[in-house]
Design a protein around this motif. Structure first.
Motif, short mmCIF file in Angstrom:
data_model
loop_
_atom_site.label_atom_id
_atom_site.label_comp_id
_atom_site.label_asym_id
_atom_site.label_seq_id
_atom_site.Cartn_x
_atom_site.Cartn_y
_atom_site.Cartn_z
N TRP A 1 -4.03 4.95 0.87
CA TRP A 1 -2.69 4.54 0.46
C TRP A 1 -1.63 5.45 1.07
O TRP A 1 -0.49 5.06 1.21
CB TRP A 1 -2.57 4.56 -1.07
N GLU B 1 -9.41 -0.61 -9.14
CA GLU B 1 -8.79 -0.79 -10.46
C GLU B 1 -9.75 -0.41 -11.58
O GLU B 1 -9.35 0.22 -12.57
CB GLU B 1 -8.33 -2.24 -10.62
N SER C 1 0.82 -1.21 0.00
CA SER C 1 0.00 0.00 0.00
C SER C 1 0.85 1.26 0.00
O SER C 1 0.57 2.22 -0.73
CB SER C 1 -0.93 0.00 1.22
N ARG D 1 -8.98 -12.10 -11.58
CA ARG D 1 -8.16 -10.94 -11.24
C ARG D 1 -6.76 -11.06 -11.84
O ARG D 1 -6.19 -10.08 -12.30
CB ARG D 1 -8.08 -10.79 -9.72
N ARG D 2 -6.23 -12.26 -11.82
CA ARG D 2 -4.89 -12.46 -12.39
C ARG D 2 -4.90 -12.17 -13.89
O ARG D 2 -3.92 -11.65 -14.44
CB ARG D 2 -4.40 -13.88 -12.12
N ARG E 1 -4.68 -8.37 -14.44
CA ARG E 1 -3.34 -7.83 -14.19
C ARG E 1 -2.35 -8.26 -15.27
O ARG E 1 -1.51 -7.46 -15.70
CB ARG E 1 -2.88 -8.28 -12.80
N MET F 1 -12.83 -5.72 -7.88
CA MET F 1 -11.74 -4.79 -8.20
C MET F 1 -12.26 -3.37 -8.44
O MET F 1 -12.01 -2.77 -9.50
CB MET F 1 -10.96 -5.29 -9.42
N ILE G 1 -1.03 0.22 -8.88
CA ILE G 1 -2.38 -0.23 -8.54
C ILE G 1 -2.78 -1.43 -9.39
O ILE G 1 -3.39 -2.39 -8.90
CB ILE G 1 -3.39 0.93 -8.73
N GLU H 1 -4.69 -14.20 -5.46
CA GLU H 1 -5.93 -13.76 -6.10
C GLU H 1 -6.47 -14.84 -7.02
O GLU H 1 -5.74 -15.74 -7.45
CB GLU H 1 -5.68 -12.47 -6.89
N GLY I 1 -0.64 -4.78 -8.49
CA GLY I 1 -1.21 -5.43 -7.32
C GLY I 1 -0.21 -6.26 -6.54
O GLY I 1 1.01 -6.11 -6.67
N ARG I 2 -0.74 -7.14 -5.73
CA ARG I 2 0.09 -7.99 -4.88
C ARG I 2 0.75 -9.09 -5.69
O ARG I 2 0.46 -9.29 -6.87
CB ARG I 2 -0.78 -8.61 -3.78
#
Length: 280
Positions: free
Chosen positions: A280, A252, A183, A221-222, A225, A249, A202, A217, A205-206
């Motif tokens: 953030w 995003e 974050s 979602r993958r 991204r 999301m 953003i 995720e 992501g993770r």
């Protein structure tokens, strides 16, 4: 009599101007904060900026919090209640007020926590073999009796406890190459006015895999991204593969829609509410 009626109407009009907001209590369950704001905005037919909330409530809980609705009459709130109930939310009118809630204007939180499968831990020194003279700690589990639990609660009441920030706030510890975006990485880019970098962080992501090698995720979602990355940051291509669930999301989605419309990363970030950006 005519004069009295005019005076009465003027007083009512002045009173309505003074009570320009409606104070409500919002209930949500398994609903992310930004999704809750979007659902309130759609159901009540107001702007997200007209919804005043003092803080962000946990998604994984049943939460209640006050909110103010600027220039929204109570009857509009009542009409929206049925729609919100279908989305794990509800709203009740408290009264008209002449102020709005802002982020941070709260006195604290109250929790009801259900704790299961409790055990009392007993620590003992365990003597190692003669070749290993150092002591080690042996941990034994014992049944947790009510008296022990009451003593633990009393100790917290007397001395308080450390308020830890969870990983959802600051991210996992470790190298960014392994854990992905945290974050504060996004917040730092914003403070440095690196708007393009902030948008990219953003969307990245993770990390795709957790500590045990499992995916953090889901596949939808993958896909978003990876499409963003492989397309060189094309918002149109990324939006085409977004999950059908409108609540998925939300940050995003809002940023990409802003980027598609304005072609400017700063304007895209400004499509997010101020309270969301300051998170953030």
């Amino acid at each position: 009599k005519v004069g009295s009626m005019v005076d009465c109407k003027n007083k009512i009009s002045e009173h309505r101007e003074e009570l320009s907001s409606t104070l409500c209590v919002v209930m949500k369950k398994q609903t992310e904060h930004l999704n809750a704001i979007n659902q309130l905005s759609a159901a009540i037919k107001c702007r997200p900026s007209d919804i005043g909330l003092a803080g962000i409530k946990d998604m994984q809980a049943i939460t209640y919090q006050y909110c103010t609705l600027r220039h929204v009459a109570p009857n509009r709130v009542l009409n929206a209640s049925n729609q919100l109930r279908r989305n794990n939310m509800d709203i009740k009118v408290v009264r008209g007020v002449d102020w709005v809630l802002n982020r941070g204007e709260l006195e604290g939180n109250r929790f009801e926590i259900l704790v299961q499968d409790l055990h009392q831990l007993e620590l003992r020194d365990k003597q190692m073999k003669e070749s290993e003279p150092n002591l080690s700690i042996e941990i034994r589990r014992r049944p947790c009796h009510k008296s022990f639990l009451e003593e633990c609660v009393s100790r917290v009441q007397r001395g308080g406890f450390v308020n830890f920030y969870g990983e959802q706030r600051v991210g996992n510890a470790g190298d960014s190459a392994d854990i992905g975006v945290r974050s504060f990485d996004i917040g730092r880019a914003m403070l440095q006015k690196k708007w393009t970098e902030a948008v990219n962080l953003i969307m990245i992501g993770r990390s795709l895999t957790g500590k045990g090698g499992e995916f953090v995720e889901g596949p939808e979602r993958r896909l978003v991204r990876s499409t963003w990355k492989e397309s060189g940051g094309d918002p149109i291509k990324a939006l085409k593969v977004f999950p059908r669930d409108a609540n998925s999301m939300p940050r995003e989605r809002a940023v990409l829609q802003g980027l598609k419309r304005y072609k400017d990363p700063l304007a895209a970030l400004q499509c997010l509410q101020f309270s969301v950006r300051t998170f953030w």
